[in-house]
Design an enzyme around this catalytic site. Structure first.
Site, PDB file in Angstrom:
ATOM      1  N   ASN A  46       0.861  -1.178   0.000  1.00 20.08           N
ATOM      2  CA  ASN A  46       0.000   0.000   0.000  1.00 20.08           C
ATOM      3  C   ASN A  46       0.898   1.229   0.000  1.00 20.08           C
ATOM      4  O   ASN A  46       1.911   1.255   0.709  1.00 20.08           O
ATOM      5  CB  ASN A  46      -0.890   0.042   1.250  1.00 20.08           C
ATOM      6  N   VAL A  47       0.532   2.241  -0.778  1.00 14.83           N
ATOM      7  CA  VAL A  47       1.332   3.456  -0.853  1.00 14.83           C
ATOM      8  C   VAL A  47       0.466   4.639  -0.439  1.00 14.83           C
ATOM      9  O   VAL A  47      -0.640   4.830  -0.961  1.00 14.83           O
ATOM     10  CB  VAL A  47       1.886   3.671  -2.275  1.00 14.83           C
ATOM     11  N   LYS A  61       5.586   3.733   1.530  1.00 14.38           N
ATOM     12  CA  LYS A  61       5.251   2.461   0.883  1.00 14.38           C
ATOM     13  C   LYS A  61       5.324   1.359   1.928  1.00 14.38           C
ATOM     14  O   LYS A  61       6.352   1.194   2.587  1.00 14.38           O
ATOM     15  CB  LYS A  61       6.218   2.176  -0.264  1.00 14.38           C
ATOM     16  N   GLU A 129      10.766  10.457  -1.107  1.00 16.42           N
ATOM     17  CA  GLU A 129      10.393  11.801  -1.539  1.00 16.42           C
ATOM     18  C   GLU A 129       9.035  11.755  -2.249  1.00 16.42           C
ATOM     19  O   GLU A 129       8.748  10.832  -3.012  1.00 16.42           O
ATOM     20  CB  GLU A 129      11.473  12.318  -2.498  1.00 16.42           C
ATOM     21  N   ASP A 171      11.024  -3.642 -14.137  1.00 10.67           N
ATOM     22  CA  ASP A 171       9.552  -3.655 -14.200  1.00 10.67           C
ATOM     23  C   ASP A 171       9.061  -2.337 -14.796  1.00 10.67           C
ATOM     24  O   ASP A 171       8.051  -1.791 -14.377  1.00 10.67           O
ATOM     25  CB  ASP A 171       8.973  -3.859 -12.799  1.00 10.67           C
ATOM     26  N   ASP A 188       9.037   2.757  -8.239  1.00 14.45           N
ATOM     27  CA  ASP A 188       8.881   1.311  -8.005  1.00 14.45           C
ATOM     28  C   ASP A 188      10.113   0.517  -8.440  1.00 14.45           C
ATOM     29  O   ASP A 188      10.083  -0.253  -9.404  1.00 14.45           O
ATOM     30  CB  ASP A 188       7.632   0.779  -8.714  1.00 14.45           C
TER      31      ASP A 188
END
Length: 233
Positions: A46-47, A61, A129, A171, A188
């Site tokens: 979850n962010v 995160k 950040e 990714d 990510d």
């Protein structure tokens, strides 16, 4: 009086006791005052945006301890020479995964890649950040660039900087690039991989191919093999 971490558990209802205490600890250390709106909710993490004392924001995160695919995480980490001797235990793997993303972000920044500055990591929680002002910068898939050719050039420059450091995102797609005032910001980095991994070339070429395919849909004439060779030079 609520126990440490109970505030976060009560407010958001998505954290186990351990994670709530970790969030409380990071807040007590001054990294943020409290979690605000969720930026994304997923099976593995979850962010959240989190307010700071100076009325700014950071990004928090949080890797989920019960549902994260630690087997997949382990398959990436076991080839990473920075984390030798890791035992295949759920929590240990997830904690190492968060540490690894922190270090990957540091490496990306050192390579000159436009990406969030990592600020802190503790167990399964990473503080970064915040990209944007009061509102988060949108992902590229939700905010296509006004000048695709210029934006594409900047993306390839960032990929090249990673490659020169024997590193690839692993990714990369329109979902892991922010459009911040018409500039790409890579996010990510949990799957980012060094050239020591046997998966390196496969992941690097997949990153380039996915990016080229996306920008081709924006009417750019792109030769994927030519782009790959250009980066490798």
């Amino acid at each position: 009086m609520a126990k440490p971490g109970e505030k976060f558990k009560t407010e958001h209802g998505v954290f186990d006791n351990f994670t709530s205490k970790v969030i409380f600890k990071l807040a007590s250390e001054g990294h943020f005052e409290g979690l605000s709106s969720p930026l994304s909710i997923g099976k593995e993490s979850n962010v959240f945006a989190a307010k700071t004392k100076d009325n700014g924001y950071v990004t928090v995160k949080i890797y989920r301890l019960e549902t994260a695919d630690f087997n997949r995480m382990y398959d990436y980490i076991k080839y990473d020479p920075r984390f030798t001797g890791l035992l295949k235990r759920r929590r240990q793997v997830i904690f190492t995964w968060a540490q690894r993303e922190f270090r990957n972000l540091m490496l990306a920044r050192e390579a000159g890649v436009t990406s969030p500055l990592p600020l802190a990591v503790k167990f399964n929680v990473l503080v970064e950040e915040f990209i944007g002002k009061t509102n988060p910068a949108p992902r590229l898939n939700n905010s296509p660039p006004k000048q695709p050719d210029l934006f594409f050039k900047k993306v390839i420059e960032n990929i090249t900087r990673l490659y020169k450091q024997d590193f690839t995102h692993g990714d990369l797609s329109q979902y892991n690039i922010l459009n911040h005032n018409e500039n790409p910001v890579f996010i990510d980095f949990s799957q980012a991989t060094t050239s020591k991994s046997p998966m390196f070339n496969e992941l690097f070429e997949r990153d380039v191919r996915i990016i080229c395919t996306y920008f081709s849909k924006l009417k750019l004439d792109i030769d994927i093999k030519k782009v790959i060779n250009q980066i490798k030079k």
